[in-house]
Design a protein around this motif. Structure first.
Motif, PDB file in Angstrom:
ATOM      1  N   ALA A  23       0.844  -1.197   0.000  1.00  0.00           N
ATOM      2  CA  ALA A  23       0.000   0.000   0.000  1.00  0.00           C
ATOM      3  C   ALA A  23       0.882   1.251   0.000  1.00  0.00           C
ATOM      4  CB  ALA A  23      -0.931   0.001   1.206  1.00  0.00           C
ATOM      5  N   VAL A  24       2.054   1.137   0.649  1.00  0.00           N
ATOM      6  CA  VAL A  24       3.019   2.227   0.669  1.00  0.00           C
ATOM      7  C   VAL A  24       4.420   1.632   0.767  1.00  0.00           C
ATOM      8  CG1 VAL A  24       2.759   2.498   3.179  1.00  0.00           C
ATOM      9  CG2 VAL A  24       3.802   4.326   1.830  1.00  0.00           C
ATOM     10  N   THR A  25       5.333   2.197   0.022  1.00  0.00           N
ATOM     11  CA  THR A  25       6.744   1.835   0.111  1.00  0.00           C
ATOM     12  C   THR A  25       7.535   3.122   0.275  1.00  0.00           C
ATOM     13  OG1 THR A  25       6.360  -0.038  -1.372  1.00  0.00           O
ATOM     14  CG2 THR A  25       8.656   0.605  -0.975  1.00  0.00           C
ATOM     15  N   LYS A  51      -5.729   3.713  -1.852  1.00  0.00           N
ATOM     16  CA  LYS A  51      -5.666   3.405  -0.417  1.00  0.00           C
ATOM     17  C   LYS A  51      -5.245   4.627   0.392  1.00  0.00           C
ATOM     18  CE  LYS A  51      -4.794  -1.542  -1.010  1.00  0.00           C
ATOM     19  NZ  LYS A  51      -3.873  -2.682  -0.736  1.00  0.00           N
ATOM     20  N   LEU A  52      -4.320   5.414  -0.157  1.00  0.00           N
ATOM     21  CA  LEU A  52      -3.905   6.623   0.546  1.00  0.00           C
ATOM     22  C   LEU A  52      -5.057   7.613   0.652  1.00  0.00           C
ATOM     23  CD1 LEU A  52      -1.711   8.422   1.826  1.00  0.00           C
ATOM     24  CD2 LEU A  52      -1.200   9.253  -0.487  1.00  0.00           C
ATOM     25  N   ALA A  53      -5.778   7.802  -0.444  1.00  0.00           N
ATOM     26  CA  ALA A  53      -6.884   8.759  -0.444  1.00  0.00           C
ATOM     27  C   ALA A  53      -7.930   8.413   0.611  1.00  0.00           C
ATOM     28  CB  ALA A  53      -7.519   8.813  -1.831  1.00  0.00           C
ATOM     29  N   ALA A  54      -8.060   7.129   0.891  1.00  0.00           N
ATOM     30  CA  ALA A  54      -9.070   6.704   1.871  1.00  0.00           C
ATOM     31  C   ALA A  54      -8.681   7.094   3.298  1.00  0.00           C
ATOM     32  CB  ALA A  54      -9.277   5.196   1.773  1.00  0.00           C
ATOM     33  N   VAL A  55      -7.372   7.181   3.595  1.00  0.00           N
ATOM     34  CA  VAL A  55      -6.948   7.448   4.966  1.00  0.00           C
ATOM     35  C   VAL A  55      -6.495   8.899   5.183  1.00  0.00           C
ATOM     36  CG1 VAL A  55      -6.278   5.038   5.291  1.00  0.00           C
ATOM     37  CG2 VAL A  55      -4.542   6.715   4.587  1.00  0.00           C
ATOM     38  N   LEU A  56      -6.260   9.641   4.130  1.00  0.00           N
ATOM     39  CA  LEU A  56      -5.799  11.022   4.304  1.00  0.00           C
ATOM     40  C   LEU A  56      -6.722  11.861   5.188  1.00  0.00           C
ATOM     41  CD1 LEU A  56      -4.348  12.027   0.799  1.00  0.00           C
ATOM     42  CD2 LEU A  56      -3.120  11.987   2.977  1.00  0.00           C
ATOM     43  N   PRO A  57      -8.049  11.736   5.044  1.00  0.00           N
ATOM     44  CA  PRO A  57      -8.922  12.548   5.908  1.00  0.00           C
ATOM     45  C   PRO A  57      -8.830  12.197   7.381  1.00  0.00           C
ATOM     46  CG  PRO A  57     -10.102  11.784   3.951  1.00  0.00           C
ATOM     47  CD  PRO A  57      -8.818  11.026   4.000  1.00  0.00           C
ATOM     48  N   GLN A  58      -8.208  11.070   7.729  1.00  0.00           N
ATOM     49  CA  GLN A  58      -8.130  10.644   9.120  1.00  0.00           C
ATOM     50  C   GLN A  58      -6.914  11.212   9.857  1.00  0.00           C
ATOM     51  OE1 GLN A  58      -8.436   6.318   9.320  1.00  0.00           O
ATOM     52  NE2 GLN A  58      -9.703   6.282   7.453  1.00  0.00           N
ATOM     53  N   THR A  94       3.714  10.961   7.328  1.00  0.00           N
ATOM     54  CA  THR A  94       4.272   9.728   7.902  1.00  0.00           C
ATOM     55  C   THR A  94       3.225   8.935   8.686  1.00  0.00           C
ATOM     56  OG1 THR A  94       5.040  11.067   9.767  1.00  0.00           O
ATOM     57  CG2 THR A  94       6.625  10.593   8.043  1.00  0.00           C
ATOM     58  N   ASP A  95       2.235   9.625   9.248  1.00  0.00           N
ATOM     59  CA  ASP A  95       1.211   8.920  10.035  1.00  0.00           C
ATOM     60  C   ASP A  95       0.386   7.965   9.180  1.00  0.00           C
ATOM     61  OD1 ASP A  95       2.068  10.240  12.269  1.00  0.00           O
ATOM     62  OD2 ASP A  95       0.433  11.706  12.301  1.00  0.00           O
ATOM     63  N   THR A  96       0.356   8.176   7.870  1.00  0.00           N
ATOM     64  CA  THR A  96      -0.433   7.278   7.004  1.00  0.00           C
ATOM     65  C   THR A  96       0.188   5.892   6.933  1.00  0.00           C
ATOM     66  OG1 THR A  96       0.740   7.932   4.970  1.00  0.00           O
ATOM     67  CG2 THR A  96      -1.200   9.229   5.595  1.00  0.00           C
ATOM     68  N   VAL A  97       1.500   5.793   7.204  1.00  0.00           N
ATOM     69  CA  VAL A  97       2.161   4.489   7.092  1.00  0.00           C
ATOM     70  C   VAL A  97       1.542   3.482   8.058  1.00  0.00           C
ATOM     71  CG1 VAL A  97       4.364   3.269   7.350  1.00  0.00           C
ATOM     72  CG2 VAL A  97       4.298   5.536   6.274  1.00  0.00           C
ATOM     73  N   ALA A  98       1.235   3.932   9.276  1.00  0.00           N
ATOM     74  CA  ALA A  98       0.611   3.033  10.257  1.00  0.00           C
ATOM     75  C   ALA A  98      -0.811   2.666   9.879  1.00  0.00           C
ATOM     76  CB  ALA A  98       0.635   3.683  11.640  1.00  0.00           C
ATOM     77  N   MET A  99      -1.433   3.457   8.985  1.00  0.00           N
ATOM     78  CA  MET A  99      -2.817   3.206   8.576  1.00  0.00           C
ATOM     79  C   MET A  99      -2.902   2.314   7.343  1.00  0.00           C
ATOM     80  SD  MET A  99      -4.269   7.098   8.803  1.00  0.00           S
ATOM     81  CE  MET A  99      -3.982   8.166  10.212  1.00  0.00           C
ATOM     82  N   LEU A 100      -1.755   2.071   6.687  1.00  0.00           N
ATOM     83  CA  LEU A 100      -1.755   1.350   5.424  1.00  0.00           C
ATOM     84  C   LEU A 100      -1.023   0.026   5.578  1.00  0.00           C
ATOM     85  CD1 LEU A 100      -0.931   4.351   3.059  1.00  0.00           C
ATOM     86  CD2 LEU A 100      -3.144   3.222   3.334  1.00  0.00           C
ATOM     87  N   GLY A 134      11.466  -6.257   5.741  1.00  0.00           N
ATOM     88  CA  GLY A 134      11.214  -4.952   5.137  1.00  0.00           C
ATOM     89  C   GLY A 134       9.842  -4.392   5.403  1.00  0.00           C
ATOM     90  N   HIS A 135       9.026  -5.087   6.191  1.00  0.00           N
ATOM     91  CA  HIS A 135       7.698  -4.580   6.523  1.00  0.00           C
ATOM     92  C   HIS A 135       7.814  -3.505   7.606  1.00  0.00           C
ATOM     93  CE1 HIS A 135       6.401  -8.250   4.459  1.00  0.00           C
ATOM     94  NE2 HIS A 135       5.253  -7.629   4.278  1.00  0.00           N
ATOM     95  N   VAL A 136       7.209  -2.371   7.368  1.00  0.00           N
ATOM     96  CA  VAL A 136       7.295  -1.222   8.281  1.00  0.00           C
ATOM     97  C   VAL A 136       6.090  -1.211   9.210  1.00  0.00           C
ATOM     98  CG1 VAL A 136       7.363   1.294   8.431  1.00  0.00           C
ATOM     99  CG2 VAL A 136       8.592   0.109   6.589  1.00  0.00           C
ATOM    100  N   SER A 137       6.388  -1.017  10.492  1.00  0.00           N
ATOM    101  CA  SER A 137       5.288  -0.940  11.457  1.00  0.00           C
ATOM    102  C   SER A 137       4.955   0.497  11.825  1.00  0.00           C
ATOM    103  CB  SER A 137       5.644  -1.723  12.732  1.00  0.00           C
ATOM    104  OG  SER A 137       6.854  -1.227  13.295  1.00  0.00           O
ATOM    105  N   ALA A 138       5.950   1.386  11.830  1.00  0.00           N
ATOM    106  CA  ALA A 138       5.683   2.771  12.230  1.00  0.00           C
ATOM    107  C   ALA A 138       6.841   3.670  11.829  1.00  0.00           C
ATOM    108  CB  ALA A 138       5.471   2.858  13.745  1.00  0.00           C
ATOM    109  N   ILE A 139       6.528   4.974  11.716  1.00  0.00           N
ATOM    110  CA  ILE A 139       7.529   6.024  11.581  1.00  0.00           C
ATOM    111  C   ILE A 139       7.237   7.037  12.678  1.00  0.00           C
ATOM    112  CG2 ILE A 139       8.541   7.787  10.100  1.00  0.00           C
ATOM    113  CD1 ILE A 139       7.421   6.326   7.711  1.00  0.00           C
ATOM    114  N   VAL A 140       8.288   7.412  13.413  1.00  0.00           N
ATOM    115  CA  VAL A 140       8.118   8.381  14.499  1.00  0.00           C
ATOM    116  C   VAL A 140       9.062   9.544  14.248  1.00  0.00           C
ATOM    117  CG1 VAL A 140       8.157   8.763  16.987  1.00  0.00           C
ATOM    118  CG2 VAL A 140       7.551   6.493  16.076  1.00  0.00           C
ATOM    119  N   GLU A 141       8.518  10.747  14.209  1.00  0.00           N
ATOM    120  CA  GLU A 141       9.354  11.928  13.999  1.00  0.00           C
ATOM    121  C   GLU A 141      10.340  12.084  15.154  1.00  0.00           C
ATOM    122  OE1 GLU A 141       9.457  13.962  11.334  1.00  0.00           O
ATOM    123  OE2 GLU A 141       8.007  12.603  10.397  1.00  0.00           O
ATOM    124  N   HIS A 142      11.494  12.633  14.860  1.00  0.00           N
ATOM    125  CA  HIS A 142      12.558  12.758  15.861  1.00  0.00           C
ATOM    126  C   HIS A 142      12.065  13.452  17.130  1.00  0.00           C
ATOM    127  CE1 HIS A 142      16.647  13.370  17.439  1.00  0.00           C
ATOM    128  NE2 HIS A 142      16.246  14.577  17.779  1.00  0.00           N
TER     129      HIS A 142
END
Length: 446
Positions: free
Chosen positions: A125-127, A180-187, A200-206, A148-156
């Protein structure tokens, strides 16, 4: 289908410049031009620039780039907010969305191609692009497993001390399944330290979310201030010099020389220390440039020597010798085997094969035939205070030292001008022209 979105709305406050950050120059091109160039090989169906600060100026600077779409982000409330502005323009789009940053100009085409290929083969869904940094301060941390599967991104700024020990960082470069991105952007939420909407928050949603680790961490260098701009310039210059050395060019002191992307060299060119090349400059086979020379938008033939000189918007044919301390200004055209010597300035003039202007002369708005010899200190007085006028000197003519040719004036072939003459009238072929005051001697003057 592929759409590319470049985030180019920021102010770049730390640059302390009246110029928008994405328009800062880097080796002859703006930051945003370099970013757009890095994905040109992908041939995207849509190219969108998300603009904000000085939007009109950014759009105007890219007016020659066909096929660009511009979307306004106002106000600027984070990367997530920026990409939210695409919901309407891409409402009917189906395919991948590649998101690039307008201030990350060192990405190679092959890196972005690898990111897109990994995204497609993994059906993610996202790379995202990642890099391991010795000092990851300021970068968002990427948390992923061995596959290579990402679980989260956290800003410094939002990381705990334990999370900051992770040196796998987010490069801010993403490839999304757009639907898939368009579906979660409003959240997206502003519940973070900056009160902004983070992409970056969309990564945890996808799901699944994957990452590709770049081999050369320099590629993800972002630019926020002048120091980082200089660092990126150094990287690009090193790339350019290495490329041309691999093509058969010798740099005697590589670190002292700078190039533009538009510079081209033939084989067996030798570049001496402290030489600089700008714009679309072409240097032919077997030339020797420098030391201490500057060439901009110059076309230089084969076996040319340029020493301590400036060549701008000029054409130099094979076998010419220029310098030391000569300046060829825009509109200058030298035919084969010309010699332009010490402290000579040529402007908007055509000089035929074998002619020589060796010392302390100014030739402007002139046309010289073959095998003309211009004596030391010869001046074409081309400006009457209102208009510029032409000087024509026929083949085989010679001017004596300290001559002034007041344009408009034509000298025929094989004319000899006596030293110290000031000429205001045309001279026929084969003549001797003298125009000097009578010498007076007063004895016992002292």
């Amino acid at each position: 289908m592929l759409a590319v979105a470049v985030l180019a709305a920021g102010k770049g406050t730390r640059m302390k410049s009246d110029l928008p950050k994405v328009l800062q120059p880097l080796a002859g091109a703006t930051l945003v031009e370099r970013v757009l160039g890095s994905c040109r090989a992908l041939d995207p169906q849509r190219q969108i620039l998300i603009v904000g600060h000085q939007a009109e100026r950014v759009e105007q600077s890219l007016s020659q780039h066909g096929g660009l779409e511009f979307v306004l982000q106002q106000p600027q409330n984070g990367t997530g907010h920026a990409v939210q502005q695409l919901l309407a323009p891409l409402a009917d789009f189906e395919g991948e969305l590649l998101v690039l940053n307008g201030d990350v100009p060192l990405l190679r085409e092959e890196t972005i191609t690898a990111l897109l290929e990994r995204h497609r083969t993994s059906q993610a869904a996202v790379t995202l692009l990642t890099a391991r940094l010795d000092d990851p301060t300021g970068y968002g941390r990427v948390f992923a497993d061995a596959s290579g599967h990402v679980s989260a991104i956290v800003e410094h700024r939002d990381c705990s001390e334990e999370q900051r020990a992770n040196n796998l960082t987010n490069a801010g470069i993403y490839c999304f399944n757009w639907s898939k991105l368009a579906a979660v952007l409003p959240q997206l939420s502003t519940d973070n330290d900056q009160g902004e909407l983070y992409l970056t928050d969309t990564v945890a949603m996808l799901s699944p979310a994957m990452h590709v680790e770049v081999a050369d961490a320099d590629e993800i260098n972002g630019i926020n201030d002048r120091y980082q701009l200089a660092q990126c310039e150094a990287v690009i210059q090193q790339r350019l010099r290495r490329h041309w050395m691999a093509e058969g060019v010798t740099f005697v002191d590589p670190e002292s020389c700078t190039l533009s992307d538009g510079t081209r060299f033939g084989r067996d060119v030798v570049v001496e220390p402290q030489c600089h090349f700008r714009g679309n400059t072409n240097v032919g086979r077997g030339c020797r440039i420098g030391p201490g020379s500057f060439l901009e938008n110059a076309s230089v033939g084969e076996e040319v020597e340029v020493l301590y000189s400036v060549v701008r918007d000029a054409v130099v044919a094979d076998g010419c010798t220029i310098g030391p301390y000569a300046q060829l200004r825009p509109g200058t055209e030298l035919a084969r085997d010309c010699r332009i010597g010490n402290f000579v300035e040529i402007k908007k003039s055509q000089i035929a094969a074998g002619s020589k202007v060796n010392h302390l002369s100014y030739i402007g708005d002139a046309q010289l035939g073959e095998n003309v010899n211009v004596g030391a200190g010869t001046i074409t007085a081309n400006y009457d205070g209102v208009n510029k006028h032409r000087t024509v000197i026929g083949a085989g003519s010679k001017t004596g030292a300290n001559s002034v040719l007041v344009a408009p004036i034509t000298l025929g072939a094989n004319v000899t001008v006596g030293a110290g003459s000031t000429l205001t009238k045309d001279v026929p072929a084969g003549a001797l022209a003298l125009g000097r005051a009578k010498q007076l001697i007063k004895e016992n003057w002292s």
